[in-house]
Design an enzyme around this catalytic site. Structure first.
Site, PDB file in Angstrom:
ATOM      1  N   SER A 123     -27.056  23.759  27.301  1.00 40.35           N
ATOM      2  CA  SER A 123     -28.225  24.578  27.590  1.00 40.35           C
ATOM      3  C   SER A 123     -29.237  23.786  28.410  1.00 40.35           C
ATOM      4  O   SER A 123     -29.613  22.675  28.048  1.00 40.35           O
ATOM      5  CB  SER A 123     -28.864  25.042  26.268  1.00 40.35           C
ATOM      6  OG  SER A 123     -29.974  25.850  26.521  1.00 40.35           O
ATOM      7  N   THR A 128     -26.751  29.189  34.470  1.00 42.16           N
ATOM      8  CA  THR A 128     -27.183  30.531  34.880  1.00 42.16           C
ATOM      9  C   THR A 128     -27.664  30.529  36.329  1.00 42.16           C
ATOM     10  O   THR A 128     -27.350  31.446  37.096  1.00 42.16           O
ATOM     11  CB  THR A 128     -28.296  31.041  33.943  1.00 42.16           C
ATOM     12  OG1 THR A 128     -27.803  31.053  32.602  1.00 42.16           O
ATOM     13  CG2 THR A 128     -28.734  32.434  34.329  1.00 42.16           C
ATOM     14  N   ASN A 173     -34.361  24.689  26.660  1.00 46.25           N
ATOM     15  CA  ASN A 173     -34.302  25.480  27.895  1.00 46.25           C
ATOM     16  C   ASN A 173     -35.195  26.699  27.743  1.00 46.25           C
ATOM     17  O   ASN A 173     -35.140  27.394  26.740  1.00 46.25           O
ATOM     18  CB  ASN A 173     -32.847  25.909  28.158  1.00 46.25           C
ATOM     19  CG  ASN A 173     -32.683  26.610  29.499  1.00 46.25           C
ATOM     20  OD1 ASN A 173     -33.625  26.726  30.272  1.00 46.25           O
ATOM     21  ND2 ASN A 173     -31.486  27.081  29.757  1.00 46.25           N
ATOM     22  N   SER A 177     -29.215  31.062  27.838  1.00 50.40           N
ATOM     23  CA  SER A 177     -28.326  32.203  27.581  1.00 50.40           C
ATOM     24  C   SER A 177     -27.871  32.134  26.133  1.00 50.40           C
ATOM     25  O   SER A 177     -27.239  31.161  25.722  1.00 50.40           O
ATOM     26  CB  SER A 177     -27.112  32.157  28.512  1.00 50.40           C
ATOM     27  OG  SER A 177     -27.504  32.265  29.850  1.00 50.40           O
ATOM     28  N   GLY A 405     -22.981  26.099  26.601  1.00 50.40           N
ATOM     29  CA  GLY A 405     -22.439  24.749  26.575  1.00 50.40           C
ATOM     30  C   GLY A 405     -22.364  24.206  25.161  1.00 50.40           C
ATOM     31  O   GLY A 405     -22.858  24.804  24.201  1.00 50.40           O
TER      32      GLY A 405
END
Length: 958
Positions: A123, A128, A173, A177, A405
């Site tokens: 992350s 993305t 982050n 996601s 991840g």
């Protein structure tokens, strides 16, 4: 990164990967395969560091791209950069995301074989963003039409919508996601994107009801509150303050300075319309989002029997309206549990803890199923309607995998277990496909394959997914078995079943020293990326993911179209127990592996350089950890197990042919033979290289570097000779060209000047001739002979008149007009006079107008009747000859309200002796007063006056 220009034959000058080899000491190497010390992790990281400090964030491992998040904007994603990588051979330009995208696209076009790009990393590493950049690249560079442009827009606009509903701010982050995404982009026979399909994996539903400290819920909640219009929020029963909603403040981080929720809301709202959402669907979708917030505000209290009762009726009303259900039914469903036992329906009240669980379970179920509905809705808008050649597969597919991840937190739960299991499977696939592709290339080139030693993480995958003995099977068994199953009984069952596994450890199974770092509710797995400790707390509940039957029934009866689609009535009649969350995830992951195995893969490995999201900060410990769990060193070892460098014979010969007299400047034979002659001349040893069917394979980077250095020396030598000859030839050519140019310019200029002079003389002669002829015919009616002359005379008069117009109304001068303009001249003179009079009158102020009026009256009275009248005309009339200060105050007081209209000093002459005495004559509205100093000597009313007479400049009153 510096590049050297190298000859490329008919292709002209181009930039190649090898052209940067001489700069390797300053910014490392562009391909880790060319590292001398390829087995050293320190050398690997140092190469990353060198390039990162120069803002070179991309580096290859063969065909694998390693990307380091710069945490700042770099000018490397413009349309010009896209064009630079478009249609160019993979190694002709520096490493870049666009090179991977273009290489996959060209393989898809030329080989008509499905491709996929696997983007992995933890992350915050930039997965993305990489997905977005690749989609933007295809949107710009692929063929376009109106239909294609619509598909491109929908593909791009699906990202902000999915991010709003599936991404959240985490400790690592700001836009993490919280679900896995695999997107297939369909291309037609022309290579234009014509459709797409998205698969989503394991949405982190628990975030809806709980967030760790410093984290937020999904973006859409905050975007709606901050950016939603007042009228919309009123309809949804929401307030702008997120502090009013417990589900949004569990992490104590509702506001984040780096996130602009209001602007993001505008982007999402626009994107929804682009991906084919109508206003009603948007309203229904936002109603569900609002209902989740209202669910979080539902509170309970215990009655005398300890049963839960709803205490927030207002929230129930909002929920009933937003979800389209009966409020009373929803209230009862939240505080009662319905089960089917032996064919009978039993209802039992819930205590406070159970009611809170039911409320949160409903919130998670509603949001999770809505997210799946949203993905399906997007898929419908992206679906490709095949109109030409139905039944014939006219499209190829390029897949993009943007998946969570490897995650290691201080507290790791069920979600991290699933995410890390997913990464284990991907790592297994990555090694298998890398080895496979490497082996296939060797076989196709006829070179013996040497077995490579690497860590096979199948043992870990089996530990998690093996039937009957794997962790998921044990977890499912514990969730399904009758009796009082808990998270601790699950842990005990794990200890009993897999206690001897080398990659599994618990507090009970650990030695005395290790137990200090393991809690009694924890187990530890030794993943390929390192050790991760998981807490079993919540494993059973999250795996069961159960929703009480009566809540399901309530949702099935919803009048909200989206909720009604998410909760199908068949669930109520299906007696088969639904699959657990872990099993569903395992099955979907298995299908994903099948999808990826059926495609030609490309890889992007994303690395984050620091945890604080700071530009320019490179934390070696963190980098080393990611290099390990991404398997980059193993990938490098696989690539270097055979040969570090491989190129087609044509490319190799074209670059290095100048080093051998037999191949320079042109080799007429086969490229294979030319390369054989070249390497023999260069003195390559047998163990340093192999000759394949279409490529040369060089084992050691130092061999290539020596060849590159020799090429540089050769180029400098050739350049010196060529430059000397070229300079002489060039200077001679330049002189001849300049001389010819000067002569040509001079001849053209002389011709131009001559033509101009002749034209001017011709014009002058014609003008003079017309004037003479016009003068001769000047008194004739207007005709062709005199019209030019007459027009000039008129023009001259008018220009003279313009310069000599009268300055004022008293100036009577006026130029004498020609005969043809007498009438016009008179009209112009009258207009000019009227204009001057009008302008003079416009400038007269009221005071001056009064003076003029008085002068006119005086003129009527005195003109030609008074000898000195002309001299008095310039003098202005006065309202009075005396001011109040000249009149005694006692006199003014005696006058009282009488207003003095005119006052003048006069002289009275005595009847006897005619002695002069100073007096003042005051005229008021009603009478005349004669004043001597402070006394009023005489008052005469106007009514008593019989006349007045002026004799010798004196008024006589009678």
């Amino acid at each position: 990164m510096k590049f050297r220009a190298v000859g490329a034959g008919s292709n002209g000058i181009r930039m190649t990967m090898e052209s940067a080899l001489t700069a390797r000491d300053r910014v490392g190497v562009q391909d880790f395969v060319l590292l001398e010390n390829f087995t050293s992790e320190a050398a690997f990281i140092e190469n990353l560091r060198k390039r990162f400090k120069e803002n070179l964030i991309y580096t290859y491992i063969g065909s694998v791209l390693v990307s380091v998040n710069p945490y700042k904007e770099l000018e490397i994603y413009s349309k010009q950069h896209m064009e630079r990588y478009r249609g160019v051979s993979f190694y002709e330009v520096s490493p870049h995301l666009y090179a991977i995208a273009d290489n996959s696209y060209r393989s898809l076009r030329t080989e008509r074989k499905d491709q996929c790009i696997l983007i992995s990393g933890e992350s915050g590493a930039g997965k993305t963003e990489a997905t977005k950049k690749i989609l933007q690249y295809y949107a710009v560079t692929c063929p376009a039409s109106d239909q294609v442009e619509m598909v491109k827009d929908r593909l791009l606009q699906s990202n902000p919508v999915l991010e709003a509903f599936g991404n959240a701010k985490t400790l690592r982050n700001d836009n993490s996601s919280r679900f896995g995404k695999y997107m297939d982009v369909q291309f037609d026979y022309r290579g234009a994107p014509v459709g797409g399909h998205i698969l989503n994996y394991l949405l982190e539903k628990s975030r809806v009801v709980h967030q760790n400290h410093g984290e937020r819920n999904f973006h859409i909640f905050y975007q709606l509150l901050d950016g939603g219009e007042e009228e919309l929020l009123r309809r949804l029963g929401l307030e702008k303050n997120p502090q009013q909603y417990p589900y949004l403040v569990k992490g104590h981080c509702a506001r984040v300075s780096s996130i602009n929720d209001k602007n993001d809301w505008k982007v999402v709202r626009k994107a929804l319309s682009i991906i084919n959402f109508n206003d009603n669907e948007v309203e229904d979708l936002l109603s569900i989002v609002a209902s989740v917030l209202h669910l979080g505000n539902v509170q309970f209290a215990a009655d005398e029997q300890g049963n839960a009762q709803v205490t927030t009726e207002n929230q129930i009303k909002y929920l009933a309206r937003l979800l389209g259900v009966e409020g009373s039914i929803l209230r009862e469903a939240l505080i009662h549990k319905k089960i089917i036992a032996k064919g009978e329906e039993l209802v039992s009240p819930l205590n406070l803890e159970q009611a809170a669980y039911a409320r949160d379970a409903l919130a998670k179920a509603v949001y999770g199923r809505t997210f799946s509905w949203l993905v399906n809705k997007i898929n419908k808008s992206l679906s490709y309607k095949e109109t030409e050649f139905p039944g014939w597969r006219s499209t190829t597919v390029l897949g993009l995998l943007d998946i969570y991840g490897f995650e290691v937190f201080q507290h790791n739960s069920f979600e991290q277990f699933c995410i890390n299991y997913c990464n284990e499977k991907l790592q297994q696939l990555f090694i298998e496909l890398t080895l496979k592709s490497e082996q296939e290339e060797y076989e196709s080139e006829g070179i013996a394959w040497e077995p490579v030693q690497y860590f096979d993480n199948k043992i870990i995958c089996d530990l998690v997914e093996e039937k009957f003995k794997g962790i998921i099977s044990i977890l499912d068994e514990e969730c399904l078995r009758p009796g009082d199953a808990t998270d601790m009984t699950f842990l005990e069952k794990l200890e009993e079943t897999v206690k001897n596994h080398p990659h599994f450890l618990t507090h009970k199974l650990a030695d005395q020293k290790t137990r200090k770092s393991l809690g009694r509710e924890e187990f530890r797995l030794l993943h390929y990326a390192g050790e991760v400790t998981y807490s079993v707390s919540g494993f059973l509940d999250k795996n069961n993911d159960l929703l009480f039957r009566n809540l399901k029934e309530t949702m099935c009866n919803s009048e909200n179209p989206i909720v009604n689609q998410c909760f199908e009535r068949t669930e109520l009649t299906d007696k088969k127990r639904p699959e657990t969350a872990a099993t569903q995830f395992k099955n979907s992951l298995s299908k994903l592996m099948e999808i990826l195995m059926s495609k030609e893969p490309s890889y992007i490995r994303c690395i984050k350089p620091n945890d604080s999201k700071q530009a320019g900060q490179f934390v070696e410990v963190l980098i080393r950890h990611q290099v390990k769990y991404l398997g980059l060193m193993e990938n490098l070892r696989v690539r270097r197990a055979g040969f570090a460098y491989r190129r087609k014979y044509e490319v190799f010969l074209q670059r290095y042919k100048s080093l051998c007299p037999e191949t320079w400047p042109v080799w007429d034979g086969r490229p294979h033979d030319g390369v054989a002659v070249l390497v023999k001349y260069l003195g390559y040893k047998q163990e340093e290289y192999k000759m394949g069917r279409t490529k040369i394979f060089i084992r050691f980077p130092k061999t290539l570097f020596a060849t590159e250095d020799a090429l540089e020396i050769r180029k400098q030598s050739l350049a010196t000779k060529i430059q000397a000859a070229w300079r002489g030839f060039h200077q001679r050519q330049k002189f001849q060209h300049m001389k010819h140019s000067a002569i040509t310019i001079q001849s053209w200029w002389r011709g131009t000047l001559g033509r101009r002079k002749a034209a001017k003389k011709k014009w002058a002669v014609e003008t003079i001739r017309r004037f003479i002829k016009g003068f001769i015919y000047r008194n004739y009616p207007r005709c062709a002979e005199n019209e030019y002359f007459l027009d000039y005379i008129r023009y001259s008069f008018l220009m003279s008149l313009k310069r000599n117009l009268p300055r004022n109304v008293l100036d009577k001068s006026w130029p004498t007009p020609p005969p043809s303009l007498c009438e016009a001249s008179e009209l112009l003179r009258q207009l000019c006079m009227q204009n001057m009079v009008w302008r003079y009158c416009k400038r007269i102020n009221p005071e001056w107008k009064q003076q003029l009026d008085q002068k006119v009256i005086a003129s009527e009275i005195f003109k030609d009747k008074k000898d000195n009248y002309p001299q008095s005309v310039p003098r202005l009339f006065l309202d009075t000859r005396l001011v109040n200060e000249d009149i005694n105050t006692k006199v003014l007081q005696a006058l009282g309200s009488e207003t003095i209209k005119y006052a003048v000093p006069v002289i009275k002459y005595d009847r006897k002796g005619y002695k002069a005495r100073a007096r003042q004559l005051l005229l008021t509205q009603t009478a005349v007063f004669i004043v001597e100093e402070a006394k009023i000597k005489q008052q005469i009313d106007y009514a008593n006056l019989t006349g007045r007479e002026l004799q010798n400049s004196c008024f006589l009153w009678t």
